[in-house]
Every structure is written in structure tokens, then in C-alpha cells.
Design an enzyme around this catalytic site. Structure first.
Site, mmCIF file in Angstrom:
data_model
loop_
_atom_site.group_PDB
_atom_site.id
_atom_site.type_symbol
_atom_site.label_atom_id
_atom_site.label_comp_id
_atom_site.label_asym_id
_atom_site.label_seq_id
_atom_site.Cartn_x
_atom_site.Cartn_y
_atom_site.Cartn_z
ATOM 1 N N SER A 4 0.827 -1.203 0.000
ATOM 2 C CA SER A 4 0.000 0.000 0.000
ATOM 3 C C SER A 4 0.866 1.259 0.000
ATOM 4 O O SER A 4 1.831 1.327 -0.768
ATOM 5 C CB SER A 4 -0.937 -0.049 1.198
ATOM 6 O OG SER A 4 -2.046 0.767 0.961
ATOM 7 N N HIS B 38 -6.852 -5.661 -2.617
ATOM 8 C CA HIS B 38 -5.727 -4.943 -2.036
ATOM 9 C C HIS B 38 -5.170 -5.711 -0.841
ATOM 10 O O HIS B 38 -4.027 -5.526 -0.453
ATOM 11 C CB HIS B 38 -6.160 -3.537 -1.602
ATOM 12 C CG HIS B 38 -5.016 -2.690 -1.112
ATOM 13 N ND1 HIS B 38 -3.980 -2.319 -1.916
ATOM 14 C CD2 HIS B 38 -4.749 -2.167 0.109
ATOM 15 C CE1 HIS B 38 -3.112 -1.594 -1.221
ATOM 16 N NE2 HIS B 38 -3.550 -1.493 0.021
ATOM 17 N N ASP C 72 -7.338 -4.556 -7.454
ATOM 18 C CA ASP C 72 -6.832 -3.660 -6.409
ATOM 19 C C ASP C 72 -7.070 -2.186 -6.751
ATOM 20 O O ASP C 72 -6.628 -1.679 -7.782
ATOM 21 C CB ASP C 72 -5.328 -3.921 -6.215
ATOM 22 C CG ASP C 72 -4.778 -3.182 -5.001
ATOM 23 O OD1 ASP C 72 -5.491 -2.314 -4.458
ATOM 24 O OD2 ASP C 72 -3.638 -3.484 -4.599
#
Lengths: 712, 593
Positions: free
Chosen positions: B124, B315, B188
Site C-alpha cells: 500500500s 488490495h 486492487d
């Protein structure tokens, strides 16, 4: 130079690349070849002057050194003392650099072939070969007849034809033939642009505002005329024009109004140019615009300009006739939008076309063209064939849309079934929603032929602009002419007289080559001036300054040659009846700029070009006056006065150091005139000029740091 | 598109990096370090608070900011003279990192010389930190002496986009792009977030970010997530369409007529997309944008309704990706053909868009080969000037500058034609570079830098001579300000950059390299002036000359010849000046022929 070339690119991109860039075939390099891209022309072909060969600086017998990258046959470059010439042969060993390391690694083969050594191409061609560039292709140096040798490298299958050196650039070679069905990738960009416009949300935003204003007016019983409303939001300011629907069967509604004349009579005066001084607009739209113009448009204009200055987005929109008025307003607003400012965007929905072919021509290739986005439903948009489109169109079909800016293609695509007689009833909100929801697979449209034709036009257009990219070729030709001038000076003739003589009996290939180069640069400048003349006055200065100096230099350098040709062919009164318009314009524009160079008084003038490019025609006229005097052809007093006036003219230029010292060369026409004039005025020669000439002060004229006669 | 650094997903470093990235979650520091054998891993802790994604005080539409040239001198475009743009919040996170022991730690690792490989990694926004930390490492250590410092590796998992096309261009030009590898699962949302306008996600972003945190549980039919997803995807679509124009400017992206808010961000380095069953890697940023958009499209309503949930879930599913996908299923594009994209549910049209992006790359490589094929001719011309022309001028006892300026001989004329031809060649390359129609690495190649430098040093004096021959300084302005062609400016930038890369040169020394052209211009201007008024300038000129000669910017063999106008000019200076002039010795000595 690079700058101007670049700006031209940028300038071109806006108009030509929008849709057509995809048409570059894979095999082609993306930018059309400039001179250096020619496969392998000989580096330089030295001109030869058969008359007076210049002696080499040393008297050592010319030893041919392998080091000199000259032609295999005969080195035109003189050899210098052998002891200074290293025996190494720079061209025989392969280039010293290493093969480039590819940074982008393509999967299969290395992207870059290491440069392989090729036999030396002669840097300089033998003097005997006429320095005429073979227009086609690489010529391998062979001692015999290089011109006829077939090109060793096959040109790419579909090359951008490099403009032949000596052909007029206005007549580009025919574009390569197109395959009948273009591969899908070509049309892709028009569709992609369409989708981009759709997904951007700009159209929805505009249409929503139009609907809002329409709804607020719906309850009003009497249909009012024009409605204008400003919606100010963060970042976007939307100005909406709403007008009543019109029925096109009423003849008045398809009429047009001719706009011409001065600023007071024509709000679009700034769009007119020297070539196009008037154009017509759709009458109903223009009338609505004029009615509003008198009311509140000036205020709106200044308000929007403030917004644009602070880099805000300004969208001007309207549907049907409202969109037409929006276009007219935007066009009018654009007069005051400087190129550095952010430009407004005008979005119209299903609006009738408002301008004629002339307006289209004015806006073609103009940055202003990119301020208009017309959304039109292919089958229902009304067309009056007198009106022509400008700007970019988003043409909607049932489930897809395409964005193009080629006016002819727009006309072809819009020419659908035209059954509706009332303009302004389509709900574009629905159209947009439907388009939005479609997940497009492959286009089902059968418009390949339209696209093909459009791309052919784009190709032609690109070729037309190649002349701008040809600038480097032109520069090289100017170098040749410059050299011609220098060589003529060494012969004590001056290039004006030399050119005139060789026209009578042209002998050397160099002279012939100069004639060709003169034609080449003339063609280039002539068409450039023509392009500039078509530009609206307000945009002209932009292009002008770019080539102002080179244009001026060209005029001073080449016009004397044209004058020589003119008088050689028996012409008279060059300035009034023989001068090409492009010289007049170049001179006018240069003078308008009012550039006052800081001239260094000490400067050597030997490379100066006479300021007044028509100087030689004045000399020719003066010579003719003398002839008349001798023949007693005309009143002596009048003729003498003419000569005195010429004398004054020359003296003024000498005093201001604005004339090239080359006029005093032994064999020049000017000196011929002086000799005759001296005889005529014998006994009365007391002027500054005659003193200057008689005392041979002219011999030191223009030399650096020489005593100046300026104060005489 | 081979990956010399990482052989694939089965490389132990990949899974190790992922494990380190998850461990970084729980560090109270900003980074987490692991070391084993010859590899050191730095994993960065992600943040899910909005201020770490968009700097609150940043006013730009996408939270972007220009990189500081002093800190990141390589991160710019030379042809456009433009610095790279990055997300300000991510750059700030890097600064925060420097307030910790991070840079000391890296220094210790580098100094110890034990490690062969330094890995920067993160999940991330931790991935964004990893990217910028890698750039910092490259600028600070790696570029200085290749071979001495360990090669870095940047592995990110579901990282957001960080920089713009200049950022990407610079990494590729320096050949650093190969160190960056970004893993992205099919749906994602994070790699797509930066394509959306800050303003449009302003309200929904905080909630969406909170959902991304793997410690929070998520639901399938979450309206807020759906709204956020729809907003982002609208802008992703616009970006994808815009990217499909490649380098062609279109009316809406041209600066002053642009009414679209287009995201500046582009992918950098290699992207490895997971389809669930296989991995597809590519490094064409335009193609990557197409995938980011089209891979989440579907004609099936049922599927579409799943997307918002999947975009969050994916994600958080990098562990699953590593577990389920085997190395054999790693495909490279365009090597393996776009058919491998069918797992992404790409339509024919989408495949065409991806394909077109690769074609554009091919064309760039093509353009490069075409230019390279012309290099021998350019070199031949330069050699003629260097060897024949200069030698001849020397024999005449005046420098080639003076000889060219007078242009009385045929050779001067030939040199002039060559000057114009070379100008054409170099201008053309510059145009291609500016339009992005050459591979990013084109200018970075030492063959090009050397050629451009050779060209600049040799030919610029001739251009200056030509400029003054026609007194353009009188009507146009001084050469350095108004007349210097961009091709020389560009060549100069490349040369300075090259010096900088090769290290050891101070800023002053680098600046001095531009004095060569300055010397000739200044000399031309001083010539027409009275010594009394410009004494200081004359002295300064003399002072600079030694440096120019040392740097080979001015050819001392030519300017001191008896026939040289420079020599004559110097001798015309007042006696009291000449007596103390640093050039006195050189001027009194006449070289034997």
C-alpha cells in the site's frame, strides 16, 4: 531556429495530430525527414567557378592525402603542406564510438544495430559534377557517373516523399496510395477521443446546465428571445445560451449575413486578413448575437476574461440556436484572449453550422479552432450546405461516437437523413447517457471510406507543412547563395552583375545551381508569406516574428537576383510592375516591427546586405536615364533631375552605412553608372557624393574602424 | 524485457519482502529492517489516514508537487528541462523517514560492504515510500560509482502511483527502471486511486482508506465503497483514453485549451499483474494504464456489482497471490503476446489499446535505430571539421573561428554547409525527444552524450561566429540570451549531468563547463567596446580562459595562433593591462608550426 521549428510543430500538432497521428505507418519514422534524413547525399558539393579559381594559400603541389574525406576522384579541397597532414586516415577506421547500449530491451532482437562501418562517402564531390541534388536517393560515390548510379538503399515501402529540392513546395508529390480498408488501429483514435470527451464529464456538465436554464424558462408563456445565464462553480464557470427553436423551412432561418468592412461595421474584423476580408454568418444566430451584444455581452466578456486570466475553466455552451450564439460569442471573446491565457471551451449541442467556407478557412490551422467542440447527432443534425463546419465535432451514432476535426469528413458524416425541420428538439442528455452505457466492442460503423479520405487529406496537409520543416534545406541554399556572393566579390563583379551576366550565357554548373536554389528559396518564402497572409490579423504577428529576421535577410540577399533577372529579360520599372508581392509584404512586416538595431559604428561592413533590397533596380533605372540622355530621348532637365535624385538616394545610404561596399566593385553596374554620370556632370561635381567618389574614399568605405565619413 | 534481478515470483526475495512488509505494519517505527546472508530488506509501514495520501496544504488537483532538483538532480527531463512531479504526501513521508534512523542505517549497510542487495519494500502506501526511498538511494549512493554500491531492488505490493511521466522517463533514462517491480492484483483499487481527482474523492477517501487496512473486516455490499469505486473508475477511464493517444497532443491535453483535469501520474518500473491464475508483467506505462481500466470492466451486471468489494479485497490479497500463483505462470508482455490478457476479461477493443501502446514503443525503438544509422555520417562530418578544416586553418596561422568568420575560402563554405546540415540533424533529434518519440534511454547513452558534447564543443564556435558575422547581436540580442540554439543548451545539460553522475565534480566546476560558448560571445562583445569601460569584463574573460582550455571547451591551439583575431585584440589592449594579464606568457610565445 530550433525554437521556431518547434513552435511550428506545436502549432501543427494542435490541428493535424488530433486524429490523424495514428495514420503513421509502422515503417515510417514519425517525423518526416528533414534534410539530414536523406539517405546519403554527398556531404557538400562545392560550387566551382570556372572563371577565376582561387589559389590555394600555399604553393605546395597538391598531395592527395587519404586522410581527406574527399571524393575518390579529385579533391576539391586543396591539400596543405604534407608535413602537417597526419598520415592517419580518419575515415578509414571505423567510427570510434561504441555500439549504443539499448536501454529499452525489446524482447526478440536488439533495438539498435551497432553502427556498421560504411565506405567513406565523399565529403566533397568533385568539382566537375554539377552540384545538383538528385531528388531521389542516395548515390554511391563512384568515380564515373554518380548521378545515374541506382540507389543502393531501397526506400521504405511507404515513405513520406521528401519534397524534391527544386520543385515548388506548393505542389507536393501525390501522397502514397492508401489501402482500401484502413486497419482498425487508424480509426481507433477518433473513437478514443470521443470516449475521452464522453468520460470527461464536460458534456454532461454542460447539458445539465442547459436543461436547467431551459426548464426555468419553460413556464414563461411567451417564448423570450435569448437567455444567458452564468453558473459559477468551483473550477468551472459555465455560461449557457438558450434560444428558441427555429424552423428551417422558413427561408429567413437559413439565410446568411455578409460581414465585411471596418471594425465598427464588423465585430469580427479581427478575423479578417489581407487575403480574406469578409465572410458570412448564419443570419438568425447573428441577429440574436447582435441583440445581446448591445445589452450585456461586454460586461460578460470582461468578467470571463478575468476568470481566464486566473486560469479558471470557462465553458460556453448552448443547444441548437443557443449553441450557435454561444459559438459566435466565443469567437468574439477570443479576440481578446492572449495566446498565453487559458482559452475558453465552447460546447454546442445539435447546433446548425453558422459560418461559410471563408470562416472555415480563417479558423483552419488556428489555435482558435481548438476552442470549439460541437456535439451533433449524425442522422438528425440539419445541414444547410452553404455553411461549413469548424472546430472539433463529436458525432454521435446510436451507440457510439467519433470525434474528428476534418471539416469535409464532418460534412460527410453529418449529411445523414435530414427529416427534422425544427432545430432544437433532441434531448442530448439521453444521447449521452446511452453512449455512456455502451461498452464498446468493435465499431460497427461503416465509415471506413470517410476515414480513408480524411486521412488522405491529412497526409496532404502534412506535406504542405513539410515546407516549414524544410527550413534547414532553405538555410543550406542560402549558404550557397551567400558563397556565390562572396565568390563574385572576389572577381570584382558583385553577385548582382555576375548573375545578370550568367543569365545571358550561363556556363558553370555552379551558376545553374544558384538559379535553382534561388527558385527554391523563393518558392519557400512565397508560400510562407501566403500562409501568413491568410491568418487573421490578430494572429499574424505571432508567426511573423518567428521568421521576421530570416525573411528580411532573405529579401536583402535574394531580391537583387530577381531584379537582375527582371532587367535581363528586358523589364522596366521593377518596383511598380515587376516586384513580387511577397517581397512587398516581407518588407512591410519588417518595417512595422520598427526594430532599431544598435549598430556598432566601428563595424566592418563587408558582409552587410544593402538595406534597400530594391537598390539595384534604382541603379538600372538610373542607367536607363543615362541612356535616354545620350539618345536625347526626353527633356534633359527632367532626366538630369532624376539622376540627381538617384545620387542623393545613394549618398544617403552611404552616409548611413546602409549599403554594401560591394557596389563599388570595379565591374559593378553601379560603377558603370558612376563613370557615365561623372562625364555628364563634369564641371558641376561639387557634391559630397562626387567628392567621395572622385577622391576614391569609397575604397575604404565600410572597413572596420576606418575613418568615417558620417560626420562629413 | 528480461528481469536480471528477479527471476519471478518464486524468487525467495519476493515472498520474504511480502512477509517483511506485513511485519512492518506492527512496527512502531516507520520502517522495519531484516537482514540475512547478503541481502538487507527495508520494509515501510503503510498509513491509511488521508493526510498521508494527499498533503492537506497541497493545492494541486492531484496533490502533486515538483521534485527538488538539488536533492534529486537526475529526476528530470533534459529535452524539456522539466523536473519530475510526485505526490507531495508521499514525498513528505520520505522526509519523515529521514527524521528516523533510516538513512544512518542505510549508510551503515552500504559502508559495511557486506551486502550484495538492498531491498526496499512495502504494501500500500508503504510501497510508495519504498519507491521514493529507492530513488533516494539511487541518487545518493548508487549513481556515484556503479559496481561499488549494491544494486537496490524495489518491490511493492499494491502501491499507489507516485510520479509523473518525467519521473518514469528519468528512471528509464538512467536505466534504473529495472530495479522497480510492482505487484498488483487484478482489481486492487490502490494503484488506481491516484488517477482520480483529489476533489472528487475528497469525501469518500477516508472511509475507503480505512477499509483497505487489513485489520478491518469488510462487507460485500457497501454503498460508500461503491460510490468511491465509481468515482475513481470514471477518472481511470479518462486517464486510459488519454494515454491511448500516446505522445500525440490532443486538443484537450494542450496546456491552454485543456479543460480536463488529467492525472499527471504514470506508472514507473515493471508492473506484475495477477489475474488470479497467472502473472503478467509489463513496463509500458501506457499499456499499464489500459490494464488498470479495462481489467476491471465487464459486460456482466452481476460481475460489475462485485467490483467495488473486489477492489478492496484484492488490495488485501497479496498473500493469496503469492500462495496460489506459480512461477511458471509468469508472462512478459509484449513478448508473450496480448492473448495472455484474456484472463483479465479484456475485450478485443481493450486488447487493441494495449497492443497500440506496445506498438508505440516499437516505433520509438525504430526511430532510434534510424537515428543511429545516421551517426556515421554525423561523425564523418565532425571528423572533417576536426581534422581537415581545423588543420587547414591552423596552417593559415589563424584559428578556425576566425577563418570561418571571414569565410573567404572554399573550405569555409563547406564548413558552413556542414554546420547547417549538422544543425538539422541535431534539431531533428531534439524534436523527437521532446515529442517523446524516442526511447527514454536515448539520451542517457554515453555514445549520445559524447557525440553531443563533441558536436557542441566543435561547432558552437562556428555558430557564434556566424551569429556575429551577420551582426545578429545587434538586432536580435546577445547570443547567450537570444541566439543560443536549443540543441546546444540540451547538449550542455546532458554533459553537465554526465559530469555530475560521474561524481567528483563540484557545482562550480560543472558551471565552468558552460564558459566555452560564453568565452566566444563575451570576446565578440568586448571587441567592439572600449577597454576603459569594460575592464572588469576583460579581466574576468582572461581568468575564465584557463579553465575553458583545461576543460577542452576552448581550443588553445587555435586562439593563440599569430593570425588569431583574439591575439590581435589582446595586443590592442592597453600596456598596463597586458603587463599583469594571466595570458601574457601565452601571448608572447608563438608556437612553432
Amino acid at each position: 531556429m530550433a525554437l521556431s521549428l518547434l513552435s511550428v510543430f506545436v502549432f501543427l500538432q494542435v490541428f493535424t495530430n488530433i486524429v490523424f497521428a495514428a495514420s503513421n505507418e509502422e515503417s515510417k519514422i514519425s517525423v518526416p525527414p528533414s534534410p539530414s534524413y536523406k539517405p546519403s547525399p554527398p556531404l557538400v558539393k562545392p560550387p566551382t567557378l570556372p572563371t577565376t579559381p582561387i589559389k590555394p594559400p600555399t604553393t605546395t603541389p597538391p598531395v592527395k592525402s587519404p586522410a581527406t574525406p574527399v571524393s575518390p576522384t579529385k579533391p576539391p579541397v586543396k591539400s596543405y603542406p604534407p608535413q602537417v597532414k597526419p598520415p592517419t586516415s580518419p575515415l578509414v577506421k571505423p567510427p570510434t564510438y561504441k555500439p549504443p547500449t539499448p536501454t529499452v530491451k525489446p524482447p526478440t532482437k536488439p533495438p539498435v544495430q551497432p553502427p556498421t562501418y560504411k565506405p567513406p562517402t565523399p565529403l566533397v564531390k568533385p568539382p566537375t559534377i554539377p552540384p545538383v541534388k538528385p531528388p531521389t536517393a542516395p548515390v554511391k560515390p563512384t568515380p564515373t557517373t554518380p548521378v545515374t548510379t541506382p540507389p543502393p538503399v531501397k526506400p521504405p515501402v511507404n515513405p513520406i516523399p521528401s519534397p524534391p529540392v527544386n520543385a515548388p513546395p506548393v505542389k507536393p508529390p501525390t501522397p502514397p496510395a492508401k489501402p482500401p480498408t484502413p486497419p482498425p488501429v487508424r480509426t481507433r483514435k477518433g473513437f478514443e477521443l470521443g470516449k475521452l470527451v464522453l468520460s470527461s464529464g464536460l458534456l454532461h456538465r454542460s447539458w445539465n446546465k442547459i436543461s436547467e436554464l431551459r426548464a426555468s424558462r419553460a413556464h414563461q408563456v411567451q417564448t423570450p428571445g435569448l437567455g444567458i445565464k452564468i453558473f459559477q462553480e468551483t473550477k468551472y464557470t459555465v455560461v449557457v445560451f438558450v434560444a428558441p427553436p427555429i424552423n428551417i423551412t422558413c427561408p429567413l432561418n437559413s439565410a446568411s449575413t455578409l460581414l465585411s468592412g471596418t471594425q465598427d461595421q464588423n465585430p469580427y474584423h479581427f478575423l479578417c486578413s489581407e487575403k480574406i476580408s469578409s465572410f458570412s454568418l448564419h443570419t438568425p444566430a447573428f441577429q440574436l448575437f447582435v441583440s445581446a451584444y448591445n445589452n450585456n455581452l461586454l460586461h460578460l466578456k470582461s468578467k470571463l476574461l478575468d476568470l481566464l486570466e486566473s486560469k479558471e475553466h470557462v465553458i460556453i455552451t448552448g443547444a441548437a440556436l443557443g449553441g450557435s450564439v454561444a459559438s459566435l460569442f466565443t469567437l468574439w471573446l477570443l479576440e481578446t484572449v492572449e495566446p498565453t491565457l487559458k482559452r475558453p471551451l465552447c460546447i454546442t449541442f445539435g447546433s446548425p453550422l453558422i459560418g461559410d467556407a471563408k470562416l472555415q478557412q480563417i479558423l483552419e490551422n488556428s489555435l482558435r479552432n481548438s476552442c470549439f467542440l460541437h456535439v451533433a447527432y449524425a442522422s438528425q443534425t440539419p445541414i444547410n450546405t452553404d455553411f461549413k463546419p469548424f472546430g472539433t465535432f463529436l458525432i454521435c451514432f446510436d451507440s457510439e461516437c467519433i470525434s474528428i476535426d476534418d471539416p469535409e469528413a464532418v460534412m460527410e458524416l453529418l449529411g445523414g437523413t435530414n427529416t427534422d425541420q425544427v432545430v432544437g428538439l433532441i434531448d442530448y442528455g439521453e444521447v449521452l447517457d446511452r453512449l455512456d452505457q455502451t461498452v464498446m466492442e468493435d465499431s460497427r460503423l461503416r465509415i471506413d471510406d470517410v476515414i480513408t479520405r480524411m486521412e488522405e487529406r491529412a497526409e496532404k496537409k502534412k506535406l504542405r507543412y513539410d515546407q516549414l520543416k524544410k527550413l534547414n534545406d532553405i538555410k543550406i541554399s542560402m549558404i550557397y547563395i551567400e558563397w556565390y556572393k562572396k565568390k563574385s566579390k572576389m572577381e570584382k563583379t558583385g553577385y548582382y552583375d555576375r548573375f545578370k551576366t550568367h543569365l545571358a550565357s550561363s556556363v558553370s554548373p555552379f551558376d545553374i545551381d544558384i538559379e535553382k536554389r534561388k527558385k527554391e528559396v523563393n518558392d519557400y518564402w512565397r508560400s510562407l508569406v501566403e500562409e501568413v497572409e491568410k491568418k487573421p490579423q490578430s494572429e499574424k504577428s505571432l508567426l511573423k516574428t518567428r521568421s521576421l529576421f530570416s525573411g528580411n535577410n532573405y529579401r536583402r540577399m535574394v531580391e537583387p537576383l530577381d531584379i537582375a533577372e527582371y532587367y535581363h529579360n528586358g523589364g522596366r520599372e521593377y518596383i511598380t510592375s515587376g516586384r513580387s508581392r511577397h517581397y512587398v509584404m516581407l518588407e512591410k512586416w519588417f518595417k512595422e516591427e520598427k526594430i532599431e538595431p544598435v549598430r556598432c559604428v566601428k563595424r566592418d561592413l563587408s558582409d552587410l546586405l544593402t538595406f534597400d533590397s530594391c537598390f539595384w533596380s534604382e541603379v538600372e533605372e538610373a542607367l536607363m536615364v543615362i541612356k535616354s540622355l545620350k539618345r536625347q530621348d526626353g527633356e534633359r532637365e527632367v532626366l538630369l533631375r532624376k539622376l540627381v535624385r538617384f545620387e542623393e538616394y545613394v549618398w544617403e545610404m552611404i552616409r548611413k552605412r546602409e549599403v554594401s561596399p560591394e557596389i563599388f566593385l570595379e565591374k559593378s553596374s553601379f560603377m558603370k553608372w558612376w563613370k557615365e554620370y561623372k562625364e555628364i556632370i563634369k564641371g558641376f561635381d561639387s557634391s559630397d557624393f562626387t567628392k567621395f567618389m572622385n577622391t576614391r574614399m569609397y575604397e575604404s568605405y565600410g572597413q572596420a574602424c576606418g575613418r568615417l565619413m558620417i560626420n562629413i | 524485457m528480461a528481469f536480471p534481478i528477479l527471476t519471478g515470483i518464486n524468487d525467495p526475495v519476493t515472498s520474504w519482502s511480502w512477509r517483511a512488509s506485513t511485519r512492518a505494519y506492527s512496527t512502531d517505527q516507520y520502517f522495519h529492517k531484516e537482514e540475512e546472508d547478503e541481502t538487507v530488506i527495508y520494509a515501510f509501514k503503510p498509513s491509511f489516514s488521508k493526510k498521508d495520501w494527499f498533503a492537506p496544504e497541497n493545492m494541486s488537483s492531484f496533490g502533486e508537487i515538483k521534485m527538488n532538483r538539488d536533492h534529486f538532480p537526475c529526476m528530470r527531463s533534459f529535452s524539456k528541462d522539466l523536473d519530475a512531479t510526485v505526490n507531495e504526501a508521499f514525498l513528505k513521508n520520505l522526509e519523515v523517514l529521514f527524521s528516523t534512523s533510516f538513512s544512518d542505517s542505510v549508510k551503515t549497510v552500504v559502508d559495511s560492504r557486506r551486502s550484495q542487495r538492498i531491498v526496499f519494500t512495502g504494501h500500500s502506501s508503504g510501497g510508495a515510500s519504498a519507491i521514493l526511498a529507492t530513488v533516494w538511494y539511487l541518487e545518493t549512493y548508487f549513481k556515484k560509482q556503479s559496481g561499488v554500491f549494491p544494486e537496490p531492488l524495489c518491490l511493492t505490493f499494491g502501491a499507489p502511483l507516485v510520479g509523473d511521466y518525467v519521473f518514469k522517463h528519468a528512471l528509464r533514462r538512467e536505466d534504473w527502471s529495472r530495479f522497480f517491480m510492482n505487484f498488483v492484483t487484478r482489481f486492487d483499487i490502490v494503484p488506481r486511486i491516484m488517477l482520480a481527482q483529489k476533489a472528487s474523492t475528497n469525501q469518500t477517501l477516508p472511509y475507503a482508506l480505512s477499509q483497505l487496512n487489513h485489520t478491518v473486516s469488510i462487507q460485500e455490499n457497501d454503498q460508500s465503497t461503491a460510490g468511491f469505486y465509481a468515482t475513481v473508475m470514471t477518472d481511470v477511464e479518462t486517464a486510459a483514453h488519454e494515454a491511448s493517444f500516446g505522445n500525440d497532443k490532443i486538443m484537450f491535453s494542450e496546456e491552454n485549451s485543456s479543460h480536463l483535469e488529467l492525472s499527471p501520474y504514470r506508472s514507473a518500473g515493471t508492473f506484475v499483474f495477477s489475474t488470479g491464475t497467472r502473472l503478467v508483467s509489463m513496463n509500458n506505462s501506457d499499456a499499464i494504464l489500459q490494464i488498470l481500466f479495462y481489467a476491471s470492466q465487464s459486460t456482466n451486471e452481476q460481475e460489475l456489482s462485485q467490483r467495488p468489494y473486489q477492489s478492496i479485497r484484492d488490495h488485501r490479497s497479496y498473500q493469496e497471490m503469492l500462495d496460489s500463483v506459480a512461477m511458471e505462470s509468469l508472462h512478459h508482455l509484449p513478448l508473450d503476446g496480448v492473448y495472455v490478457l484474456s484472463d483479465f476479461g479484456l475485450t478485443k477493443h481493450a486488447k487493441k489499446c494495449v497492443h497500440a501502446a506496445f506498438e508505440a514503443d516499437k516505433k520509438r525503438v525504430d526511430n532510434q535505430s534510424k537515428i543511429d544509422a545516421k551517426l556515421p555520417r554525423i561523425v564523418a562530418k565532425l571528423t572533417w571539421i576536426e581534422k581537415d578544416y581545423k588543420l587547414r586553418c591552423r596552417t593559415l596561422r589563424k584559428g578556425y573561428y576566425d577563418s570561418f568568420k571571414e569565410s573567404n575560402e572554399e573550405e569555409d563554405f563547406i564548413a558552413n554547409v556542414i554546420r547547417a546540415e549538422l544543425a538539422g540533424s541535431f534539431d531533428e533529434v531534439l524534436v523527437l525527444l521532446k515529442k517523446g518519440q524516442l526511447p527514454d534511454g536515448f539520451e542517457g547513452r554515453s555514445v549520445w552524450i559524447n557525440l553531443a558534447t563533441r558536436y557542441r564543443r566543435l561547432m558552437e564556435p562556428l555558430d557564434i561566429a556566424n551569429y556575429h558575422r551577420f551582426s545578429k547581436n545587434e538586432d536580435t540580442g546577445s547570443y547567450m540570451e537570444k541566439g543560443r540554439p536549443n540543441r546546444y543548451k540540451h547538449a550542455q545539460r546532458l554533459y553537465e549531468h554526465d559530469l555530475l553522475i560521474k561524481a567528483g565534480r563540484t557545482a562550480e566546476e560543472i558551471q565552468a563547463s558552460s564558459y566555452g560558448s560564453f568565452f566566444w560571445t563575451e570576446y565578440e562583445e568586448l571587441r567592439g567596446k572600449q577597454y576603459e569601460y569594460d575592464e572588469e569584463r576583460v579581466k574576468k574573460l582572461e581568468e575564465l580562459l584557463e579553465g575553458c582550455i583545461r576543460d577542452k571547451e576552448v581550443d588553445d591551439e587555435h586562439i593563440f595562433l599569430e593570425g588569431s583575431s583574439f591575439r590581435k585584440w589582446w595586443h590592442s589592449l592597453p600596456e598596463h593591462h597586458k603587463r599583469y594579464s594571466p595570458l601574457q606568457e601565452r601571448m608572447n610565445y608563438i608556437r612553432d608550426s
